[in-house]
Design a protein around this motif. Structure first.
Motif, short mmCIF file in Angstrom:
data_model
loop_
_atom_site.label_atom_id
_atom_site.label_comp_id
_atom_site.label_asym_id
_atom_site.label_seq_id
_atom_site.Cartn_x
_atom_site.Cartn_y
_atom_site.Cartn_z
N PHE B 599 0.85 -1.20 0.00
CA PHE B 599 0.00 0.00 0.00
C PHE B 599 0.88 1.25 0.00
CE2 PHE B 599 -3.15 -2.74 2.35
CZ PHE B 599 -4.17 -2.63 1.43
N LYS B 600 0.31 2.33 -0.51
CA LYS B 600 0.97 3.62 -0.36
C LYS B 600 0.40 4.33 0.87
CE LYS B 600 2.34 4.15 -5.08
NZ LYS B 600 2.28 4.87 -6.35
N ALA B 601 1.28 5.02 1.59
CA ALA B 601 0.86 5.68 2.83
C ALA B 601 -0.20 6.74 2.55
CB ALA B 601 2.07 6.31 3.51
N GLU B 602 -0.01 7.47 1.47
CA GLU B 602 -0.93 8.56 1.16
C GLU B 602 -2.34 8.01 0.89
OE1 GLU B 602 0.22 10.68 -2.30
OE2 GLU B 602 -1.28 12.27 -2.02
N GLU B 603 -2.36 6.91 0.16
CA GLU B 603 -3.63 6.26 -0.17
C GLU B 603 -4.35 5.82 1.11
OE1 GLU B 603 -2.59 2.59 -1.96
OE2 GLU B 603 -4.65 1.94 -2.35
N LEU B 604 -3.61 5.18 2.01
CA LEU B 604 -4.23 4.71 3.25
C LEU B 604 -4.68 5.88 4.11
CD1 LEU B 604 -2.13 1.60 4.32
CD2 LEU B 604 -4.38 1.67 3.24
N ALA B 605 -3.88 6.95 4.10
CA ALA B 605 -4.28 8.13 4.88
C ALA B 605 -5.64 8.63 4.40
CB ALA B 605 -3.23 9.23 4.74
N GLY B 606 -5.81 8.63 3.08
CA GLY B 606 -7.09 9.07 2.52
C GLY B 606 -8.24 8.17 2.95
N VAL B 607 -7.98 6.87 2.93
CA VAL B 607 -9.02 5.91 3.30
C VAL B 607 -9.39 6.08 4.78
CG1 VAL B 607 -9.56 3.46 3.53
CG2 VAL B 607 -8.31 4.26 1.54
N VAL B 608 -8.37 6.24 5.62
CA VAL B 608 -8.61 6.41 7.06
C VAL B 608 -9.43 7.69 7.29
CG1 VAL B 608 -7.52 6.86 9.29
CG2 VAL B 608 -6.54 5.15 7.75
N GLN B 609 -9.03 8.74 6.61
CA GLN B 609 -9.73 10.03 6.81
C GLN B 609 -11.20 9.88 6.41
OE1 GLN B 609 -8.17 12.75 8.30
NE2 GLN B 609 -10.34 13.28 8.51
N GLU B 610 -11.44 9.18 5.33
CA GLU B 610 -12.83 8.97 4.89
C GLU B 610 -13.65 8.27 5.96
OE1 GLU B 610 -13.77 6.88 1.20
OE2 GLU B 610 -12.16 8.07 0.27
N VAL B 611 -13.04 7.24 6.56
CA VAL B 611 -13.76 6.50 7.60
C VAL B 611 -14.03 7.41 8.80
CG1 VAL B 611 -13.66 4.54 9.18
CG2 VAL B 611 -12.85 4.29 6.84
N ILE B 612 -13.02 8.22 9.15
CA ILE B 612 -13.20 9.14 10.28
C ILE B 612 -14.36 10.11 9.97
CG2 ILE B 612 -12.17 11.11 11.51
CD1 ILE B 612 -9.46 9.69 11.22
N ASP B 613 -14.36 10.61 8.74
CA ASP B 613 -15.38 11.61 8.37
C ASP B 613 -16.78 11.02 8.39
OD1 ASP B 613 -13.33 13.34 8.03
OD2 ASP B 613 -13.28 13.22 5.83
N ARG B 614 -16.87 9.72 8.20
CA ARG B 614 -18.20 9.09 8.14
C ARG B 614 -18.76 8.76 9.51
NH1 ARG B 614 -18.13 3.96 5.03
NH2 ARG B 614 -15.97 4.31 4.40
N VAL B 615 -17.88 8.75 10.54
CA VAL B 615 -18.36 8.35 11.88
C VAL B 615 -19.44 9.32 12.36
CG1 VAL B 615 -17.76 8.04 14.31
CG2 VAL B 615 -16.21 7.26 12.52
#
Lengths: 329, 615
Positions: B599-615
């Motif tokens: 995985f690329k770190a930037e890509e995962l950061a984006g995915v994590v942020q999306e999950v955070i935003d959806r909480v």
């Protein structure tokens, strides 16, 4: 005399040739002179592979065809043990054929006893890799299409240093072959013709019938002329093949004297081909008994040599810090 | 000319060329220079499965990426700041990974009409404006190397081959790397060929001097050493760390090491490495096939050795049968699966973590096997020791799931003090004093392990095998009640290991994160780097990483349930997620990718942020 029988009830079909082989083996083990704790019997799957349960040694009844591989790991890491592989024509030549030939060529110090009944017994009667062509069985109602292996030829082709054949019903001969196999350092391969009374009864009858057997059995004794019956013997043909001739015709001096120690396997191979057509002349005894360095012996030598070159074992810490290191204060 | 030296905190360099250009060697040398300088670093080799694909083609491109920094880093980096492209194929295969502003150093000698056409360039990218967003340095690497080596009595082919040393010299100048290590390396590599040695040294020095003198390179860069914890360090790949860990496990347990193995990418280097340590009592057996490799290891285990087999997915499949026998005979056995992209032959040199469910369940019957996974190249050492501990103590096969990324990637490793490593000594069974009958399947009440009675021990003669064993005596048994008992006993033994492993640690710096990212194995670095990015941007997120996959740590269920959302990134189609959902009934969110790459770190950061935003 130490008793090598285990407390397990022997469960083969009544009349199975395995009983005779087991009795011969149990009778032979005391003269092997190895304490029971240093003997390990490794088997695969099939009727013959129940063998380990009936001996009071260490044993492993492993998985189909893999016994030579398991025994290789055991024998090469524990050269102090006497390791015996018990297998059959299905286990050793079909599913485990690859492991068998490689164990033989490596010359791991194991003794392989292959019980050949020319049929699958435990799975109830399908043709095996040693069944004769055209064999009618449950899985070959119109006759088997396979060309069979000659186990002795196969073992010789796989560079085996010791190759022998014997017949289950001749206890004295079985014992003499086991003795020779045990004396041989390195891999030894013994084919034992074994009768399956349920699925392939009398497969070896021509070799057992008192009226016929002496005309067919070619008893090989190192240094002795090769004779079949009283008045016939083995001579060399024009192309190196072996033939049976009347002694009266060719003369006593023309008979080949058996030499199990010939480095070249060609002669032993020619002998192994003499049972075609089926059972006309069947050599039994030791085809080949040639010493060459054993795998486990060479492995131990390399370990000792490596240690001598390094002046003993490295400490673990020295290993971990080998190569380029740097220090952070 | 005095050149400007610019301080930077980190850089990602990718060396790319034809398979025959020596890019892996060049990258490896640059890495060693960087390691000895004291930077933190992480590497990603990427090479084709073909030994020599046709020269100058895209399938033949081999590359080596190195990320180094003055602080601790977790991954080889997402996108290179510098690309060294030895030919048009190397440029074409890698240019899409470059961020705007990246530096591209190209070997102009190879940009001929024919080479360009071979990879489908219709016009020369060096003269059209397709590279306009990058800083392009045009260096005739081949011809300059040949010129520098005119004086030497070597073939033209040999002098051309030294161009990778020229490139290494240039890069070493650019980043102020120490050169003693490379010079020492060349001396030992070419010790028997003085002329080739002198030529390679000369090429390396010519590259360095070129950087120093040419106006094309106005600036050199300095990346200060990282502040790592005090200690002695070395750079190490995952395969080397596993090899050392196995030797350590053998010494700590007092069990002689026996490796049965069949060559397979990307695991073969473990076989190569261990076969070099015969002086430490290591026995290596190159078997006729994967089945014989594991069979021999199990045979050696029966005889009292630490039996090990190493493989990758296609070999793992073949070992399933013998693993079942190891489960039934309850003997210690280590199975190292260096995972690669599957199914079938898949992509031998590309990474994946899709063998998890096979490791868990890929055998007939109820056949529980402990499963462990290292999280970084150096962690492979500790996991090999932990696997030895579990196998020896519980008399069970243990599967270690490494992967191609960990196996070939490298990072600095702080050497452990040997005295701090655990004592794994093993008690073999000995005859009872009252001379009573030996019962090979009597279990230790605490571990449920059976005795390990080694051939050669008088009085303990016994028979084991693949047929169901009678409890206690180990005799063949077809009793319904006994089978039920034995199946449950074997399962309970493996489940009970959970009491003997550390609880899952959660990294939750603010203590009030609502989202947990949970990973396993080789994704640790990418997930960690992604999580850091999110936190730097103000996001709150917790991270945890599983080392023990069977059994899971005892607190895993509680950890999962204490977060609103659990994100599980995996390089498969959601295998850990499936296990977690079925065992804990927690609705984890999977994020999966199977591109043969980490995985690329930037890509995962984006995915994590999306999950955070959806909480």
């Amino acid at each position: 005399m130490k008793d090598f029988k285990s407390d397990q009830e022997v469960r083969w079909c009544p009349g199975c040739g395995d009983y005779a082989i087991l009795a011969a083996f149990q009778g032979f083990l005391p003269e092997l002179g190895v304490p029971r704790e240093n003997i390990v019997i490794v088997s695969g799957i099939g009727c013959s592979s129940r063998f380990p349960y009936y001996l009071s040694t260490y044993g492993m009844h492993s998985i189909h065809g893999r016994a030579p591989a398991i025994a290789t790991g055991l024998a090469s890491s524990r050269p102090d043990l006497s390791v015996w592989v018990i297998t059959g024509d299905g286990d050793g030549l079909s599913i485990g054929g690859n492991h068998l030939i490689h164990a033989l060529r490596r010359n791991v110090n194991i003794n392989v006893l292959l019980f050949n009944n020319r049929i699958y017994g435990l799975t109830k009667g399908q043709y095996s890799p040693t069944s004769e062509p055209g064999k009618v069985t449950k899985s070959s109602p119109m006759g088997s299409l396979d060309t069979p292996f000659n186990p002795v030829s196969l073992a010789l082709g796989a560079e085996a240093g010791f190759v022998a054949r014997t017949v289950d019903s001749d206890r004295k001969h079985v014992t003499s072959v086991l003795r020779a196999a045990a004396d041989h350092e390195g891999a030894s391969f013994v084919e034992i013709y074994q009768n399956c009374p349920i699925f392939n009864d009398d497969a070896f009858e021509p070799l057992k019938d008192p009226g016929e057997r002496d005309m067919r059995l070619l008893r090989m004794e190192h240094g002795e002329p090769l004779r079949v019956g009283g008045d016939r013997g083995v001579v060399q043909g024009d192309y190196g093949e072996l033939q049976v001739a009347d002694v009266a015709e060719v003369g006593e001096d023309a008979l080949l004297r058996h030499d199990a120690h010939r480095a070249d396997p060609g002669y032993a191979f020619a002998l192994s081909r003499m049972d075609y057509p089926a059972f006309e002349h069947v050599p039994i005894g030791v085809f080949r008994d040639v010493d060459r360095p054993t795998y486990d012996g060479r492995m131990a030598e390399q370990l000792a040599q490596a240690q001598a070159e390094r002046g003993g074992k490295d400490e673990l810490a020295a290993l971990l810090s080998s190569g380029d290191t740097w220090t952070v204060d | 000319m005095t050149k400007q030296v610019q301080q930077i905190d980190r850089v990602i360099i990718r060396f790319a060329g034809d398979s025959g250009d020596g890019m892996q060697l060049t990258g490896d040398r640059f890495t060693q220079e960087t390691a000895s300088f004291g930077n933190d670093l992480s590497t990603l080799p990427n090479f084709p499965a073909e030994i020599r694909a046709p020269a100058g083609t895209l399938p033949g491109v081999s590359s080596f990426q190195l990320h180094f920094a003055d602080h601790d880093i977790m991954t080889p980096g997402d996108a290179p700041n510098v690309l060294v492209a030895m030919n048009p194929a190397a440029l074409k295969a890698n240019v899409d990974d470059l961020p705007r502003g990246a530096t591209v150093i190209v070997n102009t000698d190879e940009f001929t009409k024919r080479s360009l056409a071979k990879v489908g360039y219709e016009s020369d990218p060096l003269s059209d404006d397709s590279l306009s967003e990058f800083k392009v340095s045009r260096v005739p690497l081949t011809s300059m190397t040949v010129k520098a080596l005119e004086e030497f009595d070597i073939s033209k082919k040999d002098s051309q081959r030294a161009k990778n040393m020229f490139a290494l010299g240039l890069l070493s100048w650019m980043y102020n790397r120490p050169t003693e290590g490379t010079l020492g390396f060349l001396k030992s590599k070419f010790s028997g060929k003085p002329e080739i040695l002198a030529a390679n040294v000369a090429a390396f020095e010519a590259g360095w001097s070129f950087g120093e003198t040419t106006e094309d390179f106005a600036v050199s860069y300095e990346v200060k050493p990282a502040r790592l914890p005090a200690g002695t360090y070395r750079n190490i790949t995952g395969n080397l760390a596993i090899s050392y860990g196995l030797i350590a496990g053998s010494q700590l347990s007092g069990l002689p090491l026996f490796l049965g193995s069949y060559p397979i990418t990307p695991a073969s280097d473990i076989l190569h490495e261990l076969s070099r340590h015969k002086h430490m009592g290591v026995r290596t057996f190159q078997a006729e096939d994967e089945i014989a490799g594991v069979g021999a290891a199990l045979g050696a285990a029966f005889g009292g050795s630490l039996g090990v087999t190493t493989t990758s997915g296609p070999g793992m499949v073949l070992k399933a049968e013998s693993l079942g026998l190891a489960v039934m005979t309850e003997l210690p056995l280590l199975v190292i699966d260096v995972q690669r992209a599957g199914p079938s032959t898949g992509m031998p040199t590309k990474t994946e973590q899709a063998d998890l469910l096979m490791a868990m369940f890929g055998r007939n019957g109820e056949s529980p096997v402990p499963v462990l996974a290292p999280q970084s190249p150096s962690d492979c050492f500790d996991v090999a020791i932990e696997a030895t501990r579990i196998a020896a103590k519980y008399r069970t096969p243990v599967i270690v799931l490494s992967d191609g990324y960990l196996a070939n990637g490298s990072e600095p490793w702080r050497l452990p003090a040997v005295a701090d490593l655990p004592d794994l000594s093993v008690d073999f069974a000995s005859p009872s004093e009252d001379g009573g009958e030996f019962r090979p399947y009597d279990r230790d009440p605490e571990t449920l392990a059976r005795p390990w009675a080694v051939p050669g021990t008088p009085g303990l003669e016994h028979r084991i095998g693949g047929i169901e064993k009678s409890d206690g005596t180990g005799n063949i048994s077809y009793s319904p009640a006994n089978h039920d008992l034995m199946v449950r006993s074997r399962q309970a033994k493996v489940d009970g290991i959970a009491r003997d492993i550390p609880e899952l640690e959660v990294d939750d710096p603010t203590g009030d994160a609502e989202v947990l990212v949970l990973g396993w194995g080789g994704t640790y670095g990418s997930i960690g780097a992604g999580v850091r990015r999110v936190r730097r941007a103000g996001g709150k997120v917790a991270q945890a990483h599983l080392r023990h996959l069977n059994p899971f740590p005892e607190n895993l269920g509680a950890v999962l349930r204490s977060y609103d959302r659990v994100l599980v990134p995996e390089i498969n189609l959601g295998q850990l997620a499936m296990l977690l959902r079925s065992k804990y009934l927690v609705d984890v969110i999977g994020y999966t990718k199977v591109r043969g790459l980490p995985f690329k770190a930037e890509e995962l950061a984006g995915v994590v942020q999306e999950v955070i935003d959806r909480v």
